[in-house]
Design a protein around this motif. Sequence first.
Motif, short mmCIF file in Angstrom:
data_model
loop_
_atom_site.label_atom_id
_atom_site.label_comp_id
_atom_site.label_asym_id
_atom_site.label_seq_id
_atom_site.Cartn_x
_atom_site.Cartn_y
_atom_site.Cartn_z
N GLY A 87 7.20 20.20 5.85
CA GLY A 87 8.32 20.55 4.99
C GLY A 87 9.64 20.74 5.71
O GLY A 87 10.56 21.39 5.19
N ARG A 184 7.09 33.05 10.82
CA ARG A 184 5.84 33.04 10.05
C ARG A 184 5.32 34.46 9.83
O ARG A 184 4.91 34.82 8.73
N TRP A 209 10.63 25.01 12.66
CA TRP A 209 10.22 24.80 11.27
C TRP A 209 8.72 24.54 11.18
O TRP A 209 8.03 25.11 10.34
N GLY A 214 6.43 26.70 7.02
CA GLY A 214 7.18 26.82 5.77
C GLY A 214 7.96 28.11 5.62
O GLY A 214 8.81 28.22 4.74
N ALA A 217 11.85 28.36 5.38
CA ALA A 217 12.54 28.10 4.12
C ALA A 217 12.75 29.38 3.31
O ALA A 217 13.53 29.39 2.36
#
Length: 316
Positions: A87, A184, A209, A214, A217
């Motif tokens: 992503g 994370r 990233w 994820g 984001a």
Amino acid sequence: MAVAKKGPTKGTGGKGRRALAGKGPTPKAEDRTYHPAYARKQAAERRVQAQQRAGARKGVARGTRRATDGVEVIAGRNAVLEALRAGVPITTVYLAHRLEQDDRTRDILQLAAAASLPVLEASRSELDQFTEGQAHQGVAAQVPPYDYRDVDDLLDLAARTDRPPLLIALDSITDPRNLGAVLRSAGAFGAHGVIIPERRAAGVTASAWKVSAGAAAHVPVARVTNLARALADLKRAGVFVVGLDGDGDVSVRDLPFAEDPVVIVVGSEGEGMGRLVKEACDSIASIPIDTGAVESLNAGMAAAITLYEIAAARAA
């Protein structure tokens, strides 16, 4: 914030919460026309648009891996495929003219189509120039500059929740994979954001990233010119500062200010926190290591353990 000689006493965080109360939601810094972040956002958007226009004309957009403007190029079939699966916010995918396809390129095309990403064809020489000589295997992708926030944005986010602010500050963490691991953990344990310095520190790259799985984001990252000064500003706003160090005077199992507004400072594995950053801390905590086989933990692991202990204390 008045502090006794021996450090603030437990319970003074209530004053900090009152200082933070009533702010309510405010526009992001990038949306305030008078704020420097607004000008940075506008400049970044113009730069990306110019690169995309150049790509439409020549088949490939100009890009760089240097951190000067935040634009990043991902090169190689595996790297691009992993970035798409993770992503990473890719803007354009580039394939070499008459590329011999395999399972990876077919998956890349499928994922790019599902994400409505433009796929441009380029010559091998253009890809060589675009990737600055990397082994691209006929495949590359471009990632735009990350949209960094201000520290005030992180406090605004915390003010919109029913929990005291919980932030992570990283001092001299140069490995983007460590930053990704911290993001994370921050997402897993409800931290309101991460703070990094502009210099001598990893930014939010494609590597960060991917490791964040994820979380990049969803967990905002603020970048500051001077970390020690940013921590002093947070203290004036009623947020306690707790640094992590192997020689800390208290264990994270008994972390002070866990239920108050707090920012946890994590230094590099080798050098630890800088002197000025360490002096800005209200308390220094350590993570007990019961075996001599390992002397220290990397930033991602240290942050994860500390955030877990804070989450447990707040849930009690």
